[in-house]
Design a protein around this motif. Structure first.
Motif, PDB file in Angstrom:
ATOM      1  N   GLN A  46      27.233  23.799 -12.859  1.00 60.79           N
ATOM      2  CA  GLN A  46      28.241  22.602 -13.430  1.00 60.79           C
ATOM      3  C   GLN A  46      29.381  22.363 -12.224  1.00 60.79           C
ATOM      4  OE1 GLN A  46      30.026  25.846 -16.018  1.00 60.79           O
ATOM      5  NE2 GLN A  46      32.065  25.123 -15.293  1.00 60.79           N
ATOM      6  N   PHE A  47      29.485  23.250 -11.057  1.00 60.27           N
ATOM      7  CA  PHE A  47      30.461  22.883  -9.913  1.00 60.27           C
ATOM      8  C   PHE A  47      29.905  21.887  -9.086  1.00 60.27           C
ATOM      9  CE2 PHE A  47      27.907  25.910  -7.312  1.00 60.27           C
ATOM     10  CZ  PHE A  47      27.331  26.926  -8.300  1.00 60.27           C
ATOM     11  N   SER A  48      28.591  21.658  -8.843  1.00 56.65           N
ATOM     12  CA  SER A  48      28.274  21.012  -7.928  1.00 56.65           C
ATOM     13  C   SER A  48      27.238  19.817  -8.078  1.00 56.65           C
ATOM     14  CB  SER A  48      27.744  21.484  -6.515  1.00 56.65           C
ATOM     15  OG  SER A  48      26.746  22.480  -6.907  1.00 56.65           O
ATOM     16  N   SER A  49      26.679  19.964  -9.472  1.00 61.92           N
ATOM     17  CA  SER A  49      25.502  19.175  -9.917  1.00 61.92           C
ATOM     18  C   SER A  49      26.120  17.796 -10.209  1.00 61.92           C
ATOM     19  CB  SER A  49      24.937  19.883 -10.948  1.00 61.92           C
ATOM     20  OG  SER A  49      23.947  18.584 -11.551  1.00 61.92           O
ATOM     21  N   PRO A  50      25.833  16.880  -9.737  1.00 60.27           N
ATOM     22  CA  PRO A  50      26.299  15.373 -10.098  1.00 60.27           C
ATOM     23  C   PRO A  50      25.805  14.933 -11.414  1.00 60.27           C
ATOM     24  CG  PRO A  50      24.522  15.091  -8.703  1.00 60.27           C
ATOM     25  CD  PRO A  50      24.537  16.589  -8.891  1.00 60.27           C
ATOM     26  N   PHE A  51      24.897  15.784 -12.023  1.00 56.42           N
ATOM     27  CA  PHE A  51      24.231  15.555 -13.199  1.00 56.42           C
ATOM     28  C   PHE A  51      24.772  16.162 -14.506  1.00 56.42           C
ATOM     29  CE2 PHE A  51      21.595  13.350 -10.730  1.00 56.42           C
ATOM     30  CZ  PHE A  51      20.888  14.061  -9.600  1.00 56.42           C
ATOM     31  N   GLY A  52      25.899  17.137 -13.949  1.00 55.70           N
ATOM     32  CA  GLY A  52      26.516  17.812 -15.096  1.00 55.70           C
ATOM     33  C   GLY A  52      27.809  17.189 -15.701  1.00 55.70           C
ATOM     34  N   GLY A  53      28.580  18.151 -16.425  1.00 54.98           N
ATOM     35  CA  GLY A  53      29.763  17.515 -17.077  1.00 54.98           C
ATOM     36  C   GLY A  53      30.863  17.375 -16.228  1.00 54.98           C
ATOM     37  N   ALA A 209      20.575  11.642 -16.266  1.00 51.01           N
ATOM     38  CA  ALA A 209      20.429  11.324 -15.084  1.00 51.01           C
ATOM     39  C   ALA A 209      19.433  11.941 -13.879  1.00 51.01           C
ATOM     40  CB  ALA A 209      21.954  11.376 -14.209  1.00 51.01           C
ATOM     41  N   TYR A 210      19.403  13.554 -14.184  1.00 57.58           N
ATOM     42  CA  TYR A 210      18.637  14.300 -13.569  1.00 57.58           C
ATOM     43  C   TYR A 210      17.123  13.621 -13.801  1.00 57.58           C
ATOM     44  CZ  TYR A 210      15.705  18.112 -12.182  1.00 57.58           C
ATOM     45  OH  TYR A 210      14.694  19.008 -11.549  1.00 57.58           O
ATOM     46  N   GLY A 211      16.805  13.255 -15.174  1.00 55.44           N
ATOM     47  CA  GLY A 211      15.494  12.934 -15.544  1.00 55.44           C
ATOM     48  C   GLY A 211      15.168  11.359 -15.003  1.00 55.44           C
ATOM     49  N   ASN A 212      16.150  10.521 -14.594  1.00 58.16           N
ATOM     50  CA  ASN A 212      16.037   9.126 -14.118  1.00 58.16           C
ATOM     51  C   ASN A 212      15.594   9.530 -12.647  1.00 58.16           C
ATOM     52  OD1 ASN A 212      16.918   8.130 -16.555  1.00 58.16           O
ATOM     53  ND2 ASN A 212      18.821   7.802 -16.045  1.00 58.16           N
ATOM     54  N   VAL A 213      16.153  10.440 -12.194  1.00 58.67           N
ATOM     55  CA  VAL A 213      15.862  10.671 -10.598  1.00 58.67           C
ATOM     56  C   VAL A 213      14.227  10.915 -10.672  1.00 58.67           C
ATOM     57  CG1 VAL A 213      16.245  11.891  -8.625  1.00 58.67           C
ATOM     58  CG2 VAL A 213      18.047  10.958  -9.727  1.00 58.67           C
ATOM     59  N   VAL A 214      14.059  12.189 -11.460  1.00 59.84           N
ATOM     60  CA  VAL A 214      12.767  12.586 -11.571  1.00 59.84           C
ATOM     61  C   VAL A 214      11.699  11.526 -11.823  1.00 59.84           C
ATOM     62  CG1 VAL A 214      11.135  14.343 -12.883  1.00 59.84           C
ATOM     63  CG2 VAL A 214      13.382  15.024 -11.864  1.00 59.84           C
ATOM     64  N   GLU A 215      11.882  10.865 -12.598  1.00 56.11           N
ATOM     65  CA  GLU A 215      11.270   9.702 -13.268  1.00 56.11           C
ATOM     66  C   GLU A 215      10.903   8.788 -12.184  1.00 56.11           C
ATOM     67  OE1 GLU A 215      10.892   5.869 -16.465  1.00 56.11           O
ATOM     68  OE2 GLU A 215      12.576   6.873 -16.213  1.00 56.11           O
ATOM     69  N   ALA A 216      11.752   8.348 -11.399  1.00 57.71           N
ATOM     70  CA  ALA A 216      11.091   7.472 -10.180  1.00 57.71           C
ATOM     71  C   ALA A 216      10.375   8.020  -9.122  1.00 57.71           C
ATOM     72  CB  ALA A 216      12.636   6.936  -9.613  1.00 57.71           C
ATOM     73  N   ALA A 217      10.919   9.253  -8.871  1.00 63.94           N
ATOM     74  CA  ALA A 217       9.865  10.063  -7.828  1.00 63.94           C
ATOM     75  C   ALA A 217       8.590  10.468  -8.297  1.00 63.94           C
ATOM     76  CB  ALA A 217      10.784  11.412  -7.795  1.00 63.94           C
ATOM     77  N   PHE A 218       8.385  10.909  -9.610  1.00 62.79           N
ATOM     78  CA  PHE A 218       7.200  11.138 -10.322  1.00 62.79           C
ATOM     79  C   PHE A 218       6.223   9.836 -10.424  1.00 62.79           C
ATOM     80  CE2 PHE A 218       4.352  11.338 -14.040  1.00 62.79           C
ATOM     81  CZ  PHE A 218       3.781  12.822 -13.719  1.00 62.79           C
ATOM     82  N   LYS A 219       6.843   8.990 -10.864  1.00 61.41           N
ATOM     83  CA  LYS A 219       5.829   7.612 -11.072  1.00 61.41           C
ATOM     84  C   LYS A 219       5.607   7.159  -9.451  1.00 61.41           C
ATOM     85  CE  LYS A 219       7.492   6.167 -15.415  1.00 61.41           C
ATOM     86  NZ  LYS A 219       8.313   4.991 -16.122  1.00 61.41           N
ATOM     87  N   GLN A 220       6.287   7.253  -8.602  1.00 60.07           N
ATOM     88  CA  GLN A 220       5.823   6.739  -7.315  1.00 60.07           C
ATOM     89  C   GLN A 220       4.764   7.680  -6.825  1.00 60.07           C
ATOM     90  OE1 GLN A 220       8.834   6.922  -4.369  1.00 60.07           O
ATOM     91  NE2 GLN A 220       8.040   4.934  -3.335  1.00 60.07           N
ATOM     92  N   ALA A 221       4.935   9.143  -6.775  1.00 56.33           N
ATOM     93  CA  ALA A 221       4.099  10.003  -6.258  1.00 56.33           C
ATOM     94  C   ALA A 221       2.802  10.035  -6.974  1.00 56.33           C
ATOM     95  CB  ALA A 221       4.782  11.514  -6.298  1.00 56.33           C
ATOM     96  N   ALA A 222       2.863  10.195  -8.304  1.00 56.08           N
ATOM     97  CA  ALA A 222       1.699  10.202  -9.073  1.00 56.08           C
ATOM     98  C   ALA A 222       0.757   8.817  -8.851  1.00 56.08           C
ATOM     99  CB  ALA A 222       1.981  10.500 -10.491  1.00 56.08           C
ATOM    100  N   GLY A 223       1.482   7.667  -8.914  1.00 51.53           N
ATOM    101  CA  GLY A 223       1.000   6.630  -8.735  1.00 51.53           C
ATOM    102  C   GLY A 223       0.410   6.411  -7.329  1.00 51.53           C
ATOM    103  N   ARG A 224       0.823   7.109  -6.231  1.00 46.86           N
ATOM    104  CA  ARG A 224       0.373   7.146  -5.128  1.00 46.86           C
ATOM    105  C   ARG A 224      -0.904   7.892  -4.897  1.00 46.86           C
ATOM    106  NH1 ARG A 224       4.704   9.008  -2.841  1.00 46.86           N
ATOM    107  NH2 ARG A 224       3.534  11.234  -2.288  1.00 46.86           N
ATOM    108  N   ARG A 225      -1.032   9.064  -5.622  1.00 44.47           N
ATOM    109  CA  ARG A 225      -1.879  10.036  -5.477  1.00 44.47           C
ATOM    110  C   ARG A 225      -3.051  10.131  -6.752  1.00 44.47           C
ATOM    111  NH1 ARG A 225      -1.356  13.941  -1.789  1.00 44.47           N
ATOM    112  NH2 ARG A 225      -3.550  14.083  -2.018  1.00 44.47           N
ATOM    113  N   GLY A 226      -2.735   9.180  -7.762  1.00 44.04           N
ATOM    114  CA  GLY A 226      -3.761   9.248  -9.081  1.00 44.04           C
ATOM    115  C   GLY A 226      -3.114   8.226  -9.895  1.00 44.04           C
ATOM    116  N   ARG A 227      -2.845   8.417 -11.163  1.00 47.33           N
ATOM    117  CA  ARG A 227      -2.423   7.410 -12.028  1.00 47.33           C
ATOM    118  C   ARG A 227      -1.574   8.469 -13.186  1.00 47.33           C
ATOM    119  NH1 ARG A 227      -6.073   6.503 -16.755  1.00 47.33           N
ATOM    120  NH2 ARG A 227      -7.411   8.309 -16.827  1.00 47.33           N
TER     121      ARG A 227
END
Length: 406
Positions: A46-53, A209-227
């Motif tokens: 909670q003290f440094s995560s921008p995705f917390g409260g 917000a954390y899931g949104n960051v992961v989503e963008a990175a995952f779709k890019q990485a998985a799309g690059r290496r597979g589907r």
């Protein structure tokens, strides 16, 4: 705050031998510069995560502190008087910064330690005070909301900021993040899985917000290496998205669940309830998996996640305990690495020590948590290990890289 377990290396604080100092600090750009984390975003909590409260309420500002007698002045802004975990983390990071100075042989820097009380207003005032006292660069702050307040002051003076937030949206020109970014975890674990022959990927991530960051990175990485054959988000209800993913898992080679320990286990349970046999698919995660709940879950045994090699933090923790008589918070290594980097650059890089081209050297630097480098957009890339979930904790199956590729 929990750190990696098992090994307690022998260490002696400021009485480290020369060889140990060199391995812990390093000397030069082009070769890794600093010395050798289970991630992280979780330990930022909670003290440094921008995705917390909300940020904790600010307390009274403390008197500023200067540490060291070098000629090169470096500002360090932390929420030292903030309430709760923020203040605890800040004090531990301050101690780690002082330890870095003590372990670096004859550093030519002076740390100007400022308390921002955990607020943007406090951060702005702390930055103004630091630059008025001659700071050539600013380390911190911790909160994402405070970074723009510091950047405003630093940019007006033409100096850089190395902040500790995990929110890549606050990075930018002259504002670099020395933190554990979810993007690095996702890229490392997807690339590793692809290297073992995995080509079809599915994922379940939180709708935040954390899931949104992961989503963008995952779709890019998985799309690059597979589907990507299935991707769902969940909030309170996991059953419906779990059923949607479960129906597609027969065609998937790997499944990522990117969340903290309790939520990962709950999501795995929802998939099992939806009819999935998770033993038949390679489970993938981020550094948030470094959690006792994950290690205790039968459904997640054999799962893989990306995280810094824990040996660096174990060694650091041993030296910290010897010096201060208590455990460091997990984010203390960020302050240590930042200060050690400043000392090394001040020694080796002359008048260009903190110039953007120096900070963004593509060879990067090596710190307590392994290899890292700053990108020109202010984000960072880390060299992470790949860990396997066992009932005894995370076990490395692929080490951290020793250098960055082209």
């Amino acid at each position: 705050m929990k750190g990696p377990h098992n090994r307690n290396p022998n260490s002696s604080g400021s009485s480290l031998s020369g060889a140990t100092r060199r391995s812990a600090i390093g000397l030069l750009l082009g070769a890794p510069l600093l010395g050798a984390c289970a991630s992280m975003q979780q330990s930022l909590g909670q003290f440094s995560s921008p995705f917390g409260g909300a940020e904790p309420p600010a307390g009274p500002q403390q008197e500023p502190t200067a540490v060291g007698s070098g000629q090169v002045r470096v500002g360090l802004i932390l929420p030292l008087s903030a309430a709760g975990n923020a203040g605890v983390a800040a004090q531990s990071m301050k101690s780690a910064a002082e330890m870095a100075l003590a372990e670096f042989q004859n550093p030519n820097i002076q740390l100007l330690i400022k308390d921002d009380s955990g607020s943007p207003q406090g951060a702005n005032a702390a930055a103004q005070q630091a630059v008025s006292e001659g700071a050539e660069i600013i380390l911190g702050p911790l909160f994402a909301a405070s970074v723009p307040a510091v950047a405003q002051v630093a940019r007006a003076r033409g100096i850089s900021v190395i902040a500790f937030s995990t929110d890549s949206s606050v990075a930018g020109r002259g504002v670099y993040l020395l933190s554990f970014l979810p993007e690095s975890d996702v890229n490392r674990i997807v690339d590793y899985a692809a290297g073992t022959g995995k080509r079809s990927f599915a994922a379940l991530v939180p709708d935040n917000a954390y899931g949104n960051v992961v989503e963008a990175a995952f779709k890019q990485a998985a799309g690059r290496r597979g589907r990507v054959i299935a991707f769902e988000k969940y909030s309170g209800d996991r059953a419906t998205p779990a059923r949607a993913v479960a129906q597609m898992l027969g065609s998937a080679d790997a499944l990522m669940i990117a969340d903290d320990g309790d939520s990962v286990v709950a999501t795995a349970d929802a998939l099992t309830a939806a009819g999935s046999n998770l033993r038949n698919i390679q489970m993938l995660g981020t550094g948030l998996w470094d959690n006792p709940r994950v290690f205790a879950s039968q459904s997640l045994q054999g799962g893989l996640y990306a995280a810094p090699d824990p040996s660096g933090f174990r060694a650091f923790s041993g030296r910290y305990r010897t010096r201060f008589g208590q455990e460091p918070v997990r984010t203390a290594t960020l302050a240590y690495d930042a200060v050690a980097l400043m000392a090394a650059l001040a020694r080796t890089q002359g008048p260009n020590r903190f110039a953007p081209e120096t900070l963004t050297n593509p060879s990067g630097f090596a710190g307590i948590d392994g290899l890292f480098r700053f990108r020109s957009d202010g984000t960072n890339e880390r060299g992470l290990a790949v860990m396997k979930v066992t009932t005894g904790g995370g076990v490395p199956v692929a080490g951290s890289p020793k250098s960055f590729g082209a």
